[in-house]
Design an enzyme around this catalytic site. Structure first.
Site, PDB file in Angstrom:
ATOM      1  N   CYS A  91       8.817  -5.080 -33.232  1.00  0.00           N
ATOM      2  CA  CYS A  91       8.705  -5.075 -34.702  1.00  0.00           C
ATOM      3  C   CYS A  91       9.974  -4.609 -35.396  1.00  0.00           C
ATOM      4  O   CYS A  91      10.068  -4.675 -36.626  1.00  0.00           O
ATOM      5  CB  CYS A  91       7.534  -4.202 -35.148  1.00  0.00           C
ATOM      6  SG  CYS A  91       7.780  -2.429 -34.858  1.00  0.00           S
ATOM      7  N   GLU A 151     -10.959   8.378  12.297  1.00  0.00           N
ATOM      8  CA  GLU A 151     -11.254   6.947  12.397  1.00  0.00           C
ATOM      9  C   GLU A 151     -10.077   6.140  11.858  1.00  0.00           C
ATOM     10  O   GLU A 151      -9.279   6.641  11.055  1.00  0.00           O
ATOM     11  CB  GLU A 151     -12.515   6.607  11.602  1.00  0.00           C
ATOM     12  CG  GLU A 151     -13.753   7.355  12.040  1.00  0.00           C
ATOM     13  CD  GLU A 151     -14.928   7.117  11.106  1.00  0.00           C
ATOM     14  OE1 GLU A 151     -15.658   6.139  11.318  1.00  0.00           O
ATOM     15  OE2 GLU A 151     -15.081   7.898  10.151  1.00  0.00           O
ATOM     16  N   LYS A 153     -12.714  12.933   8.584  1.00  0.00           N
ATOM     17  CA  LYS A 153     -13.910  13.412   7.888  1.00  0.00           C
ATOM     18  C   LYS A 153     -14.429  14.663   8.586  1.00  0.00           C
ATOM     19  O   LYS A 153     -14.489  14.711   9.821  1.00  0.00           O
ATOM     20  CB  LYS A 153     -15.013  12.350   7.913  1.00  0.00           C
ATOM     21  CG  LYS A 153     -14.648  11.014   7.321  1.00  0.00           C
ATOM     22  CD  LYS A 153     -15.781  10.025   7.558  1.00  0.00           C
ATOM     23  CE  LYS A 153     -15.417   8.632   7.080  1.00  0.00           C
ATOM     24  NZ  LYS A 153     -16.465   7.646   7.437  1.00  0.00           N
ATOM     25  N   ASP A 178      -7.732  -2.093   6.616  1.00  0.00           N
ATOM     26  CA  ASP A 178      -7.373  -2.608   5.300  1.00  0.00           C
ATOM     27  C   ASP A 178      -8.254  -3.802   4.960  1.00  0.00           C
ATOM     28  O   ASP A 178      -7.932  -4.955   5.261  1.00  0.00           O
ATOM     29  CB  ASP A 178      -5.892  -3.009   5.283  1.00  0.00           C
ATOM     30  CG  ASP A 178      -5.356  -3.134   3.867  1.00  0.00           C
ATOM     31  OD1 ASP A 178      -6.035  -2.668   2.933  1.00  0.00           O
ATOM     32  OD2 ASP A 178      -4.258  -3.687   3.697  1.00  0.00           O
ATOM     33  N   LYS A 186      -1.988   8.480   5.616  1.00  0.00           N
ATOM     34  CA  LYS A 186      -1.359   7.172   5.505  1.00  0.00           C
ATOM     35  C   LYS A 186      -0.089   7.071   6.352  1.00  0.00           C
ATOM     36  O   LYS A 186       0.594   8.064   6.610  1.00  0.00           O
ATOM     37  CB  LYS A 186      -1.013   6.880   4.035  1.00  0.00           C
ATOM     38  CG  LYS A 186      -2.201   6.975   3.089  1.00  0.00           C
ATOM     39  CD  LYS A 186      -3.327   6.026   3.445  1.00  0.00           C
ATOM     40  CE  LYS A 186      -3.040   4.590   3.088  1.00  0.00           C
ATOM     41  NZ  LYS A 186      -3.061   4.322   1.660  1.00  0.00           N
ATOM     42  N   CYS A 230       7.657   3.634 -30.528  1.00  0.00           N
ATOM     43  CA  CYS A 230       7.683   2.938 -31.809  1.00  0.00           C
ATOM     44  C   CYS A 230       6.631   3.609 -32.686  1.00  0.00           C
ATOM     45  O   CYS A 230       5.444   3.594 -32.351  1.00  0.00           O
ATOM     46  CB  CYS A 230       7.358   1.460 -31.618  1.00  0.00           C
ATOM     47  SG  CYS A 230       7.033   0.585 -33.178  1.00  0.00           S
ATOM     48  N   CYS A 276       2.582  -2.177 -35.389  1.00  0.00           N
ATOM     49  CA  CYS A 276       3.441  -3.018 -34.554  1.00  0.00           C
ATOM     50  C   CYS A 276       2.578  -4.050 -33.831  1.00  0.00           C
ATOM     51  O   CYS A 276       1.539  -3.699 -33.255  1.00  0.00           O
ATOM     52  CB  CYS A 276       4.174  -2.138 -33.536  1.00  0.00           C
ATOM     53  SG  CYS A 276       5.050  -3.052 -32.251  1.00  0.00           S
ATOM     54  N   ASP A 288       0.804  -1.216   0.000  1.00  0.00           N
ATOM     55  CA  ASP A 288       0.000   0.000   0.000  1.00  0.00           C
ATOM     56  C   ASP A 288       0.840   1.271   0.000  1.00  0.00           C
ATOM     57  O   ASP A 288       0.499   2.245  -0.674  1.00  0.00           O
ATOM     58  CB  ASP A 288      -0.926   0.026   1.221  1.00  0.00           C
ATOM     59  CG  ASP A 288      -1.998  -1.042   1.136  1.00  0.00           C
ATOM     60  OD1 ASP A 288      -2.196  -1.571   0.034  1.00  0.00           O
ATOM     61  OD2 ASP A 288      -2.610  -1.340   2.164  1.00  0.00           O
ATOM     62  N   TYR A 298     -19.127   2.458   8.688  1.00  0.00           N
ATOM     63  CA  TYR A 298     -18.434   3.728   8.890  1.00  0.00           C
ATOM     64  C   TYR A 298     -19.213   4.947   8.394  1.00  0.00           C
ATOM     65  O   TYR A 298     -18.873   6.073   8.725  1.00  0.00           O
ATOM     66  CB  TYR A 298     -17.040   3.705   8.252  1.00  0.00           C
ATOM     67  CG  TYR A 298     -16.990   3.399   6.780  1.00  0.00           C
ATOM     68  CD1 TYR A 298     -17.245   4.384   5.839  1.00  0.00           C
ATOM     69  CD2 TYR A 298     -16.668   2.125   6.329  1.00  0.00           C
ATOM     70  CE1 TYR A 298     -17.197   4.115   4.489  1.00  0.00           C
ATOM     71  CE2 TYR A 298     -16.620   1.835   4.973  1.00  0.00           C
ATOM     72  CZ  TYR A 298     -16.884   2.831   4.059  1.00  0.00           C
ATOM     73  OH  TYR A 298     -16.838   2.557   2.717  1.00  0.00           O
ATOM     74  N   LYS A 349      -8.228   3.547   9.502  1.00  0.00           N
ATOM     75  CA  LYS A 349      -8.401   3.089   8.120  1.00  0.00           C
ATOM     76  C   LYS A 349      -8.056   1.602   8.043  1.00  0.00           C
ATOM     77  O   LYS A 349      -6.899   1.223   7.874  1.00  0.00           O
ATOM     78  CB  LYS A 349      -7.528   3.893   7.158  1.00  0.00           C
ATOM     79  CG  LYS A 349      -7.804   3.608   5.692  1.00  0.00           C
ATOM     80  CD  LYS A 349      -6.975   4.501   4.785  1.00  0.00           C
ATOM     81  CE  LYS A 349      -7.349   4.274   3.319  1.00  0.00           C
ATOM     82  NZ  LYS A 349      -7.126   2.886   2.880  1.00  0.00           N
ATOM     83  N   CYS A 359      12.395  -0.872 -31.953  1.00  0.00           N
ATOM     84  CA  CYS A 359      11.312  -1.505 -31.202  1.00  0.00           C
ATOM     85  C   CYS A 359      11.611  -2.987 -31.022  1.00  0.00           C
ATOM     86  O   CYS A 359      11.887  -3.691 -32.006  1.00  0.00           O
ATOM     87  CB  CYS A 359       9.989  -1.319 -31.943  1.00  0.00           C
ATOM     88  SG  CYS A 359       8.610  -2.243 -31.219  1.00  0.00           S
ATOM     89  N   TYR A 371       2.224   2.020  -3.406  1.00  0.00           N
ATOM     90  CA  TYR A 371       1.115   2.365  -4.291  1.00  0.00           C
ATOM     91  C   TYR A 371       0.685   3.813  -4.043  1.00  0.00           C
ATOM     92  O   TYR A 371       0.494   4.599  -4.972  1.00  0.00           O
ATOM     93  CB  TYR A 371      -0.048   1.424  -4.030  1.00  0.00           C
ATOM     94  CG  TYR A 371      -1.300   1.747  -4.802  1.00  0.00           C
ATOM     95  CD1 TYR A 371      -1.321   1.670  -6.179  1.00  0.00           C
ATOM     96  CD2 TYR A 371      -2.468   2.103  -4.134  1.00  0.00           C
ATOM     97  CE1 TYR A 371      -2.467   1.952  -6.892  1.00  0.00           C
ATOM     98  CE2 TYR A 371      -3.618   2.390  -4.842  1.00  0.00           C
ATOM     99  CZ  TYR A 371      -3.613   2.303  -6.213  1.00  0.00           C
ATOM    100  OH  TYR A 371      -4.752   2.585  -6.923  1.00  0.00           O
TER     101      TYR A 371
END
Length: 685
Positions: free
Chosen positions: A423, A119, A295, A123, A319, A438, A443, A36, A230, A121, A420, A39
């Site tokens: 191709c 609150e 919130k 997962d 986070k 390319c 291709c 996470d 929630y 979070k 490429c 990400y």
């Protein structure tokens, strides 16, 4: 982060593609290929680039999306209210900026701190659970935010979710909740799977998703899932509430499970102190969390703030920091995308982060490789990035090379291919772009990616045509262009003779293709063409602007005329880049365009809106006194208006605040209707 427009464009393209791929793996296949924190770092990087270079933001930007389309195996149901995602904050500065944006939108002073409900979070997997007359009626997954999967039978097996509400429950109540495993139950499940010689889940979140989205509800029933409600979604008029905390108390009084570990915070220091408290207790909690959710407590202010793209303006996720690991870069491979972009990918010595196996990471582009001096054989630091390929933050060996430039036996620098790999066409680097491409639109790799895009869920959503089937049909000579997909019925007998194809599956495929062929909306058609810079949002804008396929064909075949060019430029959300992309597409693939038009029954796209400004174009200028510019735009859009960026003869209304400037003069010269801020508000009311 990249620091110029050339690099930014390529980076945005790559991030968008990666996020789409790994969102699909995460939401539909229950696979976290990365963690996470990484990400979130990639999403944050994408948002930062889009803010710095707003002209480069793609119309279907991953930063605007919520989840992915519902899985084919479940029936699809439209949410009564969209299920949104949350924007992220990682620092105190970003939290302060979140507060400032709300204050600016509502025209509040900097010292007016609006109480926030904090609150945990958790997962897990979000679900919308509907009660009618107190009885559990049906339940959906988030899906793509607009449409979810019907998981009613599985939800009913979760013991903590009541089938009948207690207390003074309203006639209709939709709750939004998080389905999750507690740590001890997740460990027991994995041990049971291991004892049976079955594959274990890598994370508790994946286990929750995989358990809830079972076609056999008895499997869900055998697993100890938990739920916390929630918030609410759609409710009947007999449910009255004043704020977010009151909602949770009422839900608890109805017998719904609500997490008691929360805090109503009346200042930023209180908020941050609670964050630190939870972070310190994170490992001792009975369930996995990856941050906090804040919130705005006041529901009336939530309503005023509304949403932007995929996020509510009144909530944010704070986070926890990313987890980083060191591993070895074994190789660098090149992927060729739908638009010809060559993307380098790091092939890593497998390493586990929080139970997730990491083997690949995006290297973004040649400039990024050079900037970080990443070489095959290096020890590199990676961080998990949620549902996307993880990011290499730095090369440990590159730092050593910088400190010891005369060291012998240095590894060779990576040489980006001049041709490429698919191709053999000589690659090009377009001016003002970081991408190396390319240029051969025929291709094989680009053709395959174009077909994958056309059949994808956000485009035509054709069941039974995945990457493997497309590859096979291309090899067999059944597919040489996008339009050939709708001629596959001509090869039905040959497909039946191929290994792995049964009559039922082939019939289902043909039925899916035929259904799509006769039910294509104009915006889906435009999006499915795969034109650069045209995502789902811009495709819809174009669809509404042209209304019918006949209008679209006529205009796009005559793009040398100024009138048709200006028409595109004047569409909200479009730009010269979109015009150039359409011109480039029609210059190369006009015959394909016509072929698709011929084989499809493309439905018109008509805007239906009965608001005060339905179908009207509005522009705001000057300083508004009662509304912030952002809130005024939201109100106008809710009333059916399109917000434009400049004065032209097609503008219907110019709403004028203090010190309007040259836009007012130009609008008056064109006899555009001028509204004061109060007249605009009166018209809305």
């Amino acid at each position: 982060m990249v620091d110029d427009a050339d690099n930014a464009k390529k980076r945005i393209d790559e991030l968008s593609k990666l996020i789409q791929h790994y969102d699909d793996a995460y939401y539909n296949d229950n696979q976290s290929e990365i963690d996470d924190a990484s990400y979130d770092a990639l999403r944050q990087e994408l948002q930062a680039l889009e803010q710095k270079y707003p002209a480069l933001k793609q119309a279907d930007s991953a930063s605007d999306k919520v989840g992915v389309s519902p899985h084919k195996a479940f029936s699809k149901v439209t949410h009564l209210r969209p299920m949104l995602s949350l924007d992220n904050a990682f620092t105190e500065g970003e939290l302060a900026e979140f507060m400032r944006k709300m204050q600016d939108f509502l025209k509040l002073s900097r010292d007016e701190f609006m109480p926030l409900l904090a609150e945990l979070k958790i997962d897990g997997l979000s679900a919308a659970i509907h009660y009618k007359n107190g009885k559990l009626d049906y339940a959906l997954t988030r899906g793509d935010g607009e449409t979810g999967e019907d998981i009613t039978a599985n939800i009913k097996t979760i013991k903590v979710i009541p089938h009948q509400l207690s207390g003074n429950a309203p006639k209709y109540l939709e709750i939004r909740g998080e389905i999750f495993f507690e740590k001890q139950d997740f460990a027991k499940l994995n041990q049971s799977l291991a004892d049976d010689g079955k594959k274990q889940f890598s994370t508790a979140r994946n286990a929750a998703s995989g358990s809830l989205r079972q076609l056999d509800a008895s499997i869900t029933a055998s697993r100890v899932l938990k739920c916390f409600a929630y918030t609410i979604g759609e409710v009947s008029d007999d449910f009255s509430t004043k704020d977010g905390e009151d909602i949770l108390q009422k839900l608890q009084s109805f017998g719904l499970p609500v997490n008691p570990y929360r805090k109503l915070c009346d200042s930023m220091p209180t908020l941050l102190a609670f964050y630190d408290e939870v972070a310190a207790k994170r490992d001792s909690l009975p369930y996995e969390i990856d941050g906090m959710v804040y919130k705005l407590n006041d529901l009336a202010l939530r309503e005023r703030l509304g949403v932007v793209a995929r996020y509510p303006r009144w909530a944010i996720a704070h986070k926890f920091p990313a987890i980083k690991k060191i591993t070895t870069l074994n190789a660098i491979t090149i992927q060729v995308g739908r638009t010809g972009s060559l993307t380098p990918v790091a092939e890593l010595e497998p390493v586990f982060i929080n139970g997730v196996k990491i083997q690949r990471a995006s290297l973004h582009n040649d400039d990024e490789i050079k900037r970080k001096d990443i070489r095959v054989g290096d020890r590199v630091e990676i961080q998990r990035a949620g549902d996307v390929i993880p990011q290499i933050t730095r090369s440990i060996d590159a730092e050593n090379r910088a400190q010891n430039p005369n060291e012998k036996n240095m590894r060779a620098e990576f040489m980006f291919p001049q041709n490429c790999p698919e191709c053999g066409t000589k690659t090009v680097r377009v001016q003002d772009e970081a991408a190396i491409r390319c240029p051969n639109w025929q291709c094989p790799a680009q053709q395959l990616e174009a077909m994958k895009h056309l059949v994808s869920r956000e485009a035509f959503n054709i069941d039974g045509l995945g990457e493997q089937q497309l590859k096979l049909f291309i090899e067999q000579g059944f597919l040489t262009s996008l339009a050939d997909i709708f001629r596959l019925y001509q090869h039905r007998d040959k497909i039946l003779s191929l290994e792995g194809f049964q009559e039922k599956s082939v019939n289902n495929l043909m039925q899916s293709i035929d259904t799509t062929k006769n039910n294509v909306s104009l915006d889906k058609f435009i999006y499915a063409l795969g034109i650069r810079h045209i995502g789902t949002i811009t495709a819809k804008d174009l669809g509404f602007a042209y209304s019918t396929i006949e209008n679209l064909q006529h205009a796009w075949h005559n793009l040398d005329e100024d009138a048709h060019q200006q028409f595109i430029i004047n569409i909200e959300g479009c730009s010269y880049k979109v015009l150039e992309a359409i011109q480039d597409f029609m210059g190369k693939q006009a015959s394909l365009f016509d072929d698709l038009c011929a084989v499809l029954n493309i439905k018109p796209l008509i805007r239906t809106n009965d608001g005060a400004f339905a179908g009207k174009k509005i522009l705001f200028t000057g300083t508004l006194e009662k509304l912030s510019r952002s809130e005024a735009k939201v109100i106008a859009e809710k009333a059916g208006a399109s917000i434009v960026s400049g004065v032209s003869a097609k503008l219907d209304y110019l709403v004028v605040g203090a010190n309007p400037g040259s836009k007012l003069t130009k609008a008056q010269a064109l006899n555009i209707t001028i509204l004061s801020e109060q007249e605009f508000i009166d018209a809305i009311n």
